[in-house]
Design a protein around this motif. Structure first.
Motif, short mmCIF file in Angstrom:
data_model
loop_
_atom_site.label_atom_id
_atom_site.label_comp_id
_atom_site.label_asym_id
_atom_site.label_seq_id
_atom_site.Cartn_x
_atom_site.Cartn_y
_atom_site.Cartn_z
N SER A 1 0.80 -1.23 0.00
CA SER A 1 0.00 0.00 0.00
C SER A 1 0.83 1.28 0.00
N ALA A 2 2.16 1.16 0.07
CA ALA A 2 3.02 2.35 0.10
C ALA A 2 3.23 2.90 -1.31
N LYS A 3 3.56 4.18 -1.40
CA LYS A 3 3.85 4.76 -2.70
C LYS A 3 5.01 3.99 -3.32
N GLY A 4 4.82 3.54 -4.54
CA GLY A 4 5.85 2.75 -5.20
C GLY A 4 5.67 1.27 -5.00
N GLY A 5 4.74 0.87 -4.11
CA GLY A 5 4.47 -0.54 -3.88
C GLY A 5 3.67 -1.14 -5.03
N ASP A 6 3.71 -2.45 -5.17
CA ASP A 6 3.02 -3.11 -6.27
C ASP A 6 1.53 -2.80 -6.29
N GLY A 7 0.91 -2.80 -5.11
CA GLY A 7 -0.53 -2.56 -5.05
C GLY A 7 -0.92 -1.18 -5.55
N VAL A 8 -0.06 -0.19 -5.33
CA VAL A 8 -0.32 1.18 -5.76
C VAL A 8 0.02 1.37 -7.24
N VAL A 9 1.18 0.88 -7.63
CA VAL A 9 1.64 1.06 -9.01
C VAL A 9 0.72 0.37 -10.00
N LYS A 10 0.37 -0.89 -9.72
CA LYS A 10 -0.47 -1.64 -10.64
C LYS A 10 -1.91 -1.12 -10.65
N ALA A 11 -2.38 -0.64 -9.50
CA ALA A 11 -3.72 -0.06 -9.45
C ALA A 11 -3.79 1.19 -10.32
N LYS A 12 -2.78 2.03 -10.21
CA LYS A 12 -2.76 3.27 -10.99
C LYS A 12 -2.70 2.97 -12.48
N LYS A 13 -1.94 1.95 -12.84
CA LYS A 13 -1.80 1.57 -14.24
C LYS A 13 -3.13 1.11 -14.83
N HIS A 14 -3.89 0.35 -14.06
CA HIS A 14 -5.11 -0.26 -14.58
C HIS A 14 -6.38 0.58 -14.36
N PHE A 15 -6.39 1.41 -13.30
CA PHE A 15 -7.64 2.05 -12.92
C PHE A 15 -7.63 3.58 -12.90
N ARG A 16 -6.51 4.20 -13.23
CA ARG A 16 -6.45 5.66 -13.14
C ARG A 16 -7.50 6.34 -14.02
N ASP A 17 -7.69 5.85 -15.23
CA ASP A 17 -8.66 6.48 -16.13
C ASP A 17 -10.08 6.41 -15.58
N LYS A 18 -10.43 5.28 -14.95
CA LYS A 18 -11.78 5.11 -14.42
C LYS A 18 -12.00 5.91 -13.14
N PHE A 19 -10.91 6.18 -12.41
CA PHE A 19 -11.02 6.92 -11.15
C PHE A 19 -10.17 8.20 -11.22
#
Length: 221
Positions: free
Chosen positions: A3-21
């Motif tokens: 959940s930290a900045k640069g962590g897999d959960g944050v990076v991959k979420a931003k890659k896949h969901f930034r446009d929708k959110f």
């Protein structure tokens, strides 16, 4: 950290969901708030080997190659800590829907046999007025091994069955063939490890309470 900045959960979420959110991402960036994290997608992960259910156990498997991680029910054991960080999946819901359209209940609320929490849920959903008090106080439905929503299992029966199961497990530990039976006293939680867990969960729980606007009865000691 997932959940930290640069962590897999944050990076991959931003890659896949930034446009929708997009709006929520921009709001968080503007206010310097913690980023959204796809913790569910990262905690479940993928298989490492046939005998190692999840990638998270890779280091454990490599350190103890002679051990076999045979898990009867992967769903109940995988990512137990990660799946307990409720704020992260909930933040997506609060970002998608107005806060007044989301109702949050603590697990402890459901132990209230007066039926008040169920009544609140019904009112929130706009259902016809109904007093659930007598229904809830009479017992449970479709739980604890009793299937069906048309037959009630009394609380007295549930308590009796739990006591019998506890007694059976104690007997199994002292000489039965049930290899999964464990005496709780044989797997103590040390004061140091308990403190480590509390320290780990504390900021995540505080983030959850701030998100939903209420506190649950979380033990912080």
């Amino acid at each position: 950290s997932i959940s930290a900045k640069g962590g897999d959960g944050v990076v991959k979420a931003k890659k896949h969901f930034r446009d929708k959110f997009k709006t929520e991402y921009e709001r968080r960036e503007h206010l310097d708030l913690p980023p959204l994290a796809d913790i569910d997608g990262q905690c479940y992960g993928s298989f490492y080997k046939i005998k190692v259910p999840r990638i998270q156990w890779k280091e454990l498997a490599e350190a103890h190659p002679e051990k076999f991680l045979g898990v009867p029910n992967i769903h109940l054991t995988q990512a137990m800590i990660g799946r307990s960080l409720y704020t992260y999946p909930l933040e997506w819901w609060y970002a998608k829907f107005p806060k007044e359209d989301v109702m949050f209940l603590c697990t402890e609320d459901m132990k209230d046999l007066s039926g008040a929490p169920v009544n609140e849920v019904a009112q929130f959903l706009g259902l016809q007025d109904f007093d659930f008090s007598s229904v809830v106080s009479s017992g449970i439905y479709n739980a604890a091994g009793h299937k069906g929503y048309d037959t009630v299992t009394s609380w007295e029966q549930i308590v009796e069955e739990e006591e019998e199961e506890e007694s059976s497990n104690t007997t199994n530990v002292t000489g039965s063939t049930n290899k999964f039976a464990l005496d709780e006293s044989e797997i103590p939680l040390s004061a140091e490890f308990r403190k480590e867990l509390l320290d780990f969960f504390r900021p995540h729980n505080e983030r959850l309470f701030e998100l939903v606007g209420r506190r649950c009865n979380w033990t912080d000691s």
